[in-house]
Motif scaffolding. Structure first.
Motif, PDB file in Angstrom:
ATOM      1  N   PHE A 266       0.829  -1.207   0.000  1.00 31.92           N
ATOM      2  CA  PHE A 266       0.000   0.000   0.000  1.00 31.92           C
ATOM      3  C   PHE A 266       0.866   1.261   0.000  1.00 31.92           C
ATOM      4  N   PHE A 267       1.837   1.311   0.889  1.00 31.64           N
ATOM      5  CA  PHE A 267       2.692   2.489   0.970  1.00 31.64           C
ATOM      6  C   PHE A 267       3.690   2.550  -0.186  1.00 31.64           C
ATOM      7  N   THR A 268       4.112   1.385  -0.677  1.00 31.82           N
ATOM      8  CA  THR A 268       5.029   1.385  -1.817  1.00 31.82           C
ATOM      9  C   THR A 268       4.337   1.897  -3.068  1.00 31.82           C
ATOM     10  N   TYR A 269       3.057   1.556  -3.236  1.00 33.69           N
ATOM     11  CA  TYR A 269       2.298   2.079  -4.376  1.00 33.69           C
ATOM     12  C   TYR A 269       2.250   3.607  -4.346  1.00 33.69           C
ATOM     13  N   ILE A 270       2.044   4.160  -3.161  1.00 32.79           N
ATOM     14  CA  ILE A 270       1.994   5.619  -3.042  1.00 32.79           C
ATOM     15  C   ILE A 270       3.330   6.235  -3.456  1.00 32.79           C
ATOM     16  N   VAL A 271       4.425   5.670  -2.941  1.00 35.09           N
ATOM     17  CA  VAL A 271       5.758   6.187  -3.263  1.00 35.09           C
ATOM     18  C   VAL A 271       6.066   5.997  -4.743  1.00 35.09           C
ATOM     19  N   ALA A 272       5.745   4.811  -5.281  1.00 38.94           N
ATOM     20  CA  ALA A 272       6.046   4.535  -6.691  1.00 38.94           C
ATOM     21  C   ALA A 272       5.284   5.475  -7.611  1.00 38.94           C
ATOM     22  N   SER A 273       4.012   5.712  -7.314  1.00 39.68           N
ATOM     23  CA  SER A 273       3.207   6.600  -8.152  1.00 39.68           C
ATOM     24  C   SER A 273       3.705   8.043  -8.099  1.00 39.68           C
ATOM     25  N   ARG A 274       4.282   8.420  -6.961  1.00 36.07           N
ATOM     26  CA  ARG A 274       4.732   9.802  -6.786  1.00 36.07           C
ATOM     27  C   ARG A 274       6.100  10.055  -7.411  1.00 36.07           C
ATOM     28  N   TRP A 275       6.992   9.062  -7.359  1.00 40.51           N
ATOM     29  CA  TRP A 275       8.385   9.321  -7.703  1.00 40.51           C
ATOM     30  C   TRP A 275       8.850   8.702  -9.019  1.00 40.51           C
ATOM     31  N   ILE A 276       8.167   7.682  -9.513  1.00 35.87           N
ATOM     32  CA  ILE A 276       8.600   7.075 -10.778  1.00 35.87           C
ATOM     33  C   ILE A 276       8.071   7.904 -11.940  1.00 35.87           C
ATOM     34  N   GLY A 316       6.138  -7.112  -1.495  1.00 33.85           N
ATOM     35  CA  GLY A 316       5.284  -5.942  -1.289  1.00 33.85           C
ATOM     36  C   GLY A 316       5.948  -4.668  -1.779  1.00 33.85           C
ATOM     37  N   ILE A 317       7.262  -4.645  -1.765  1.00 31.55           N
ATOM     38  CA  ILE A 317       8.025  -3.511  -2.314  1.00 31.55           C
ATOM     39  C   ILE A 317       8.200  -3.662  -3.821  1.00 31.55           C
ATOM     40  N   ALA A 318       8.517  -4.883  -4.263  1.00 32.21           N
ATOM     41  CA  ALA A 318       8.882  -5.100  -5.661  1.00 32.21           C
ATOM     42  C   ALA A 318       7.714  -4.968  -6.620  1.00 32.21           C
ATOM     43  N   TYR A 319       6.547  -5.523  -6.248  1.00 33.54           N
ATOM     44  CA  TYR A 319       5.418  -5.507  -7.176  1.00 33.54           C
ATOM     45  C   TYR A 319       4.990  -4.086  -7.574  1.00 33.54           C
ATOM     46  N   PRO A 320       4.801  -3.166  -6.635  1.00 30.95           N
ATOM     47  CA  PRO A 320       4.421  -1.812  -7.059  1.00 30.95           C
ATOM     48  C   PRO A 320       5.477  -1.144  -7.942  1.00 30.95           C
ATOM     49  N   ILE A 321       6.762  -1.359  -7.616  1.00 30.41           N
ATOM     50  CA  ILE A 321       7.827  -0.757  -8.431  1.00 30.41           C
ATOM     51  C   ILE A 321       7.741  -1.237  -9.869  1.00 30.41           C
ATOM     52  N   LEU A 322       7.356  -2.499 -10.054  1.00 28.88           N
ATOM     53  CA  LEU A 322       7.211  -3.031 -11.408  1.00 28.88           C
ATOM     54  C   LEU A 322       5.864  -2.686 -12.025  1.00 28.88           C
ATOM     55  N   SER A 405       7.680  12.049 -21.422  1.00 30.99           N
ATOM     56  CA  SER A 405       7.920  13.296 -20.688  1.00 30.99           C
ATOM     57  C   SER A 405       8.543  12.890 -19.357  1.00 30.99           C
ATOM     58  N   ASN A 406       8.658  13.819 -18.452  1.00 27.38           N
ATOM     59  CA  ASN A 406       9.224  13.463 -17.150  1.00 27.38           C
ATOM     60  C   ASN A 406       8.250  13.793 -16.027  1.00 27.38           C
ATOM     61  N   ARG A 407       6.940  13.596 -16.332  1.00 29.81           N
ATOM     62  CA  ARG A 407       5.931  13.839 -15.314  1.00 29.81           C
ATOM     63  C   ARG A 407       5.825  12.637 -14.386  1.00 29.81           C
ATOM     64  N   PRO A 408       5.589  12.871 -13.100  1.00 34.55           N
ATOM     65  CA  PRO A 408       5.352  11.737 -12.201  1.00 34.55           C
ATOM     66  C   PRO A 408       4.131  10.952 -12.662  1.00 34.55           C
ATOM     67  N   LEU A 409       4.118   9.658 -12.376  1.00 33.95           N
ATOM     68  CA  LEU A 409       3.009   8.816 -12.815  1.00 33.95           C
ATOM     69  C   LEU A 409       1.702   9.164 -12.116  1.00 33.95           C
ATOM     70  N   LYS A 410       1.762   9.845 -10.978  1.00 32.91           N
ATOM     71  CA  LYS A 410       0.523  10.228 -10.312  1.00 32.91           C
ATOM     72  C   LYS A 410      -0.270  11.222 -11.160  1.00 32.91           C
ATOM     73  N   GLN A 411       0.398  11.874 -12.142  1.00 37.21           N
ATOM     74  CA  GLN A 411      -0.286  12.809 -13.018  1.00 37.21           C
ATOM     75  C   GLN A 411      -0.851  12.112 -14.257  1.00 37.21           C
ATOM     76  N   GLU A 412      -0.554  10.823 -14.405  1.00 33.70           N
ATOM     77  CA  GLU A 412      -1.068  10.077 -15.543  1.00 33.70           C
ATOM     78  C   GLU A 412      -2.439   9.526 -15.196  1.00 33.70           C
ATOM     79  N   LYS A 413      -3.447   9.874 -15.966  1.00 34.98           N
ATOM     80  CA  LYS A 413      -4.808   9.444 -15.676  1.00 34.98           C
ATOM     81  C   LYS A 413      -5.055   8.090 -16.320  1.00 34.98           C
ATOM     82  N   ARG A 414      -4.543   7.042 -15.692  1.00 39.77           N
ATOM     83  CA  ARG A 414      -4.676   5.682 -16.197  1.00 39.77           C
ATOM     84  C   ARG A 414      -5.631   4.895 -15.297  1.00 39.77           C
ATOM     85  N   ILE A 415      -6.165   3.821 -15.853  1.00 42.31           N
ATOM     86  CA  ILE A 415      -6.995   2.929 -15.065  1.00 42.31           C
ATOM     87  C   ILE A 415      -6.149   1.743 -14.655  1.00 42.31           C
TER      88      ILE A 415
END
Length: 426
Positions: A266-276, A316-322, A405-415
């Motif tokens: 849960f927390f890794t998803y938040i970090v991954a979406s914000r920083w990748i 739990g760390i690896a899956y969100p990163i991928l 581009s170099n936008r964080p993935l949290k700005q990508e409106k994906r499903i």
């Protein structure tokens, strides 16, 4: 507090958005409660790993078949009818398990077919309705709130189920959990009758979208990548939970394992979406895939519950990163595909066909290994072989060429469909 009216307004479409969120929440909670323990319940009746392999093989055979049929129905009748059928089949699965009781093991093929059909119809309809019901100004709210519901369900469901099962004698706890899941799916079916009718139109051009792989290199690469994704998921989806139970002999320990994994994810998803960012996607996929593979060495040759918990944290760390960048690349490729406006359903169906092809291959490897060899000695090496599937994803996605581009993935409106760990199904 979230101001719901600010996000969704008061239009009829937004009424459907809230209904879809509620159904998604009931689905997540029901699956989180029961899915972790279904395979353990059947294994305790059978005692044979090959039976579990055959049960799960029927799931991954019928799931893509259901996707194909559901896609056809979605183009000819009504997307809401497809969703209702999916939830009804899932409810029928738990009803059948409750009726069969201790004889469920004798009907594994039937049970696998029922839940496979349910998954196929449900996810085809849910994905299509998500595209149609959400809009740019509501998509962030929908994705975020559904992610919260799914993550909380993944944390609370297995722990609560493990506690109930471990406290009640014999199989009474299992029956209580399956009954609760049946009730939740029944409520979801009732809610589906409040949707606005969504009549379908257009031809079903599934074969053309499959043939598009010859012309569209990116589409061919991403579908090939999904085969390797399925190669790991097919066996790991059911075997790891049973493996944890075999090692610990405790449903509560299995619930704790699932809780810890979901909590970290849960927390890794938040970090991954914000920083990748987009430019980091492929490196993140490589890092996540390698981490998933090397985490296997924690549990295959020296087994203890402590090592299993460390493994739960690692994946739990690896899956969100991928999965965060991988999902985004997948939808980017689909979004730039030929005739996407008219063939959105077909692209989703074809993706599922290739994903489940990998799952089928994985489970066939598992069945042959168990049937023809000394499973105690050979299964660790089998898991090392098929567990490399996610690492191979990088070899395909690195060749995909998309405007970046170099936008964080949290700005990508994906499903995104949340998928936290090896134990997740559907």
């Amino acid at each position: 507090m979230i101001n719901v009216k600010k996000w969704i307004g008061s239009r009829k479409t937004d009424h459907d958005l809230m209904l879809l969120l509620m159904i998604g929440g009931f689905y997540s909670l029901s699956i989180a409660l029961s899915n972790t323990f279904v395979n353990v319940y059947l294994w305790k009746q059978s005692g044979e790993l090959i039976d579990l392999g055959l049960y799960n093989l029927f799931i991954v055979i019928f799931q893509p078949l259901a996707f194909i049929i559901a896609g056809k129905v979605s183009k000819k009748i009504d997307r809401v009818v497809v969703l209702r059928l999916g939830v009804s089949f899932l409810a029928a699965f738990f009803l059948t398990v409750l009726v069969l009781k201790d004889q469920a093991v004798n009907y594994m093929y039937l049970l696998g077919a029922i839940i496979g059909i349910g998954y196929g119809f449900y996810w085809l309809a849910f994905n299509v309705l998500t595209f149609e019901i959400t809009e740019p100004e509501t998509r962030d709210f929908f994705n975020g709130f559904l992610g919260i519901l799914t993550s909380l369900s993944g944390m609370v469901g297995p722990m609560l189920a493990g506690l109930i099962i471990s406290r009640l004698t014999n199989t009474i706890g299992y029956k209580v959990i399956f009954a609760v899941s049946l009730m939740l799916f029944t409520v979801a079916v009732m809610l589906s009758f409040f949707f606005t009718s969504r009549k379908a139109h257009g031809d079903y051009i599934l074969l053309k979208i499959i043939q598009e792989r010859k012309r569209n290199k990116n589409w061919r690469l991403i579908t090939n990548a999904h085969v390797f994704q399925g190669l790991r998921e097919g066996t790991f989806t059911f075997f790891i939970n049973v493996f944890v139970y075999i090692v610990t002999k405790s449903e509560m320990a299995l619930g704790t394992f699932s809780f810890l994994n979901s909590f970290v994810a849960f927390f890794t998803y938040i970090v991954a979406s914000r920083w990748i960012t987009k430019k980091m996607r492929k490196k993140a996929i490589l890092a996540g895939g390698l981490m998933l593979y090397f985490s296997l060495f924690l549990i295959l040759f020296q087994i203890s519950y402590e090592r299993l918990l460390i493994y739960a944290i690692a994946i739990g760390i690896a899956y969100p990163i991928l999965l965060v960048p991988y999902s985004s690349i997948t939808y980017d490729v689909i979004g730039k595909g030929w005739n996407i406006a008219q063939a959105r359903i077909e692209y989703i169906v074809v993706r599922e066909i290739f994903l489940n092809a990998g799952r089928i291959l994985s489970i066939l490897f598992f069945i042959f290994t168990v049937a023809l060899t000394n499973e105690t000695k050979t299964i660790p090496f089998l898991l090392l072989l098929i567990g490399s599937g996610h690492a191979f994803i990088y070899l395909f996605v690195k060749q995909i060429r998309l405007k970046e581009s170099n936008r964080p993935l949290k700005q990508e409106k994906r499903i995104h469909r949340p998928n936290l760990a090896d134990g997740e199904k559907g």
